[in-house]
Design an enzyme around this catalytic site. Structure first.
Site, PDB file in Angstrom:
ATOM      1  N   ASP A 156       0.861  -1.186   0.000  1.00  0.00           N
ATOM      2  CA  ASP A 156       0.000   0.000   0.000  1.00  0.00           C
ATOM      3  C   ASP A 156       0.894   1.231   0.000  1.00  0.00           C
ATOM      4  OD1 ASP A 156      -1.955   1.888   0.304  1.00  0.00           O
ATOM      5  OD2 ASP A 156      -2.459   1.363   2.364  1.00  0.00           O
ATOM      6  N   SER A 157       1.469   1.512  -1.150  1.00  0.00           N
ATOM      7  CA  SER A 157       2.444   2.602  -1.260  1.00  0.00           C
ATOM      8  C   SER A 157       1.799   3.845  -1.846  1.00  0.00           C
ATOM      9  CB  SER A 157       3.609   2.180  -2.158  1.00  0.00           C
ATOM     10  OG  SER A 157       3.161   2.049  -3.494  1.00  0.00           O
ATOM     11  N   SER A 158       2.476   4.962  -1.694  1.00  0.00           N
ATOM     12  CA  SER A 158       2.055   6.167  -2.387  1.00  0.00           C
ATOM     13  C   SER A 158       2.838   6.275  -3.689  1.00  0.00           C
ATOM     14  CB  SER A 158       2.236   7.389  -1.484  1.00  0.00           C
ATOM     15  OG  SER A 158       3.573   7.484  -1.073  1.00  0.00           O
TER      16      SER A 158
END
Length: 314
Positions: free
Chosen positions: A179-181
């Site tokens: 769940d990265s930006s």
């Protein structure tokens, strides 16, 4: 989502991210989507702080509830977070039988944890989030999202996800959810080949990964590179899926769904359906977005994106 650095225009004494063009409105401006901005009306700024990694802000919006912002970029809103959290978690976990060990990289708000915890077969949920402030702020202002931390199966590690993965024993996890930006600043490493290689090593044969993979309307050049890297590394299945999230740039976001060599994984036909009636209790509440029909449909791509993504498999 995990840390990112973005440049933003517009400032007032209240916050550098409140627009000077539209007073009282938050405007999201970034070099990753030049020439456009998305704005929400601000009712009240609830929190502003600076962690070791980024600026953190929470505000009450007029139409999307409370909003979490990291370095000027919206990470979630109360109204539409379900469309992202549910899909990034259930697309991989509903595609394999009885997942037991799951790793979440990023995801400090706890929403992915909330969704993973709906799966009764899961015995261990590890999460590695780089920014402790994101965890604390989410627990304070987004309790319905951060409820995932209350599950006794969850083990929280504050630290760098890349380093954490390197220390994981080979074949440890059934699923890894990233769940990265966006691929700029601290999150850049989470889109590069060595990171995907570390994920593949950490997965069991036939294990699955789900990772945030940008927008087909804004980032086809980034998606092309991600797909090419994944096809070299993941010898099982490599797929691109997408969901609609109104407050994300272009109103949509994509995911890479990949599996390692081993038992075949057909992501487009979920074999481990989650029963919504059985998947929630008074603590979690019902799912709002994901269902098996939407699961299958999420892999259907517009022609322009399909051509590019399929060409990377040749």
């Amino acid at each position: 989502m995990e840390a990112a650095n973005h440049n933003n225009n517009g400032c007032t004494n209240e916050s550098p991210y409140i627009s000077s063009v539209l007073p009282g409105w938050f405007s999201e401006i970034s070099p990753l989507w030049p020439g456009e901005a998305h704005s929400l009306k601000v009712e009240k700024i609830l929190f502003q702080g600076k962690s070791d990694y980024q600026n953190v802000m929470v505000f009450q919006s007029s139409t999307y509830g409370k909003v979490l912002v990291l370095d000027g970029v919206i990470q979630l809103t109360e109204r539409d977070e379900c469309a992202y959290q549910e899909m990034i978690a259930h697309l991989p976990l509903c595609s394999i039988p009885n997942p037991k060990k799951v790793l979440v990289i990023g995801g400090g708000d706890g929403g992915v944890l909330r969704e993973v915890s709906r799966h009764s077969s899961v015995e261990q949920i590890d999460i590695c989030e780089i920014d402790k402030m994101v965890v604390e702020v989410s627990k304070q202002f987004f309790p319905d999202v951060a409820v995932g931390y209350e599950d006794p199966r969850v083990n929280l590690h504050i630290g760098d996800g890349v380093a954490f993965l390197k220390n994981v024993a080979a074949g440890t996890y059934d699923a890894v959810i990233v769940d990265s930006s966006d691929p700029i600043g601290p999150a850049q490493e989470l889109f590069e080949k060595p990171f995907f290689e570390s994920i593949a090593r950490a997965l069991r044969p036939g294990g699955v990964v789900s990772t945030q993979a940008e927008s087909i309307w804004l980032h086809m050049h980034i998606i092309e590179e991600i797909v090419a890297n994944c096809r070299q590394i993941f010898k099982g299945s490599v797929n691109y899926a997408w969901t609609t999230v109104p407050t994300y740039p272009s109103g949509m976001i994509g995911f890479m769904l990949c599996s390692t060599e081993g038992p075949a994984v057909d992501f487009k036909n979920p074999i481990n359906p989650i029963d919504d009636d059985a998947s929630h209790n008074k603590t979690l509440g019902p799912m709002k977005f994901y269902n098996s029909e939407l699961h299958k449909a999420s892999f259907c791509l517009p022609s322009f994106a399909k051509r590019v993504i399929e060409s990377k498999g040749k």
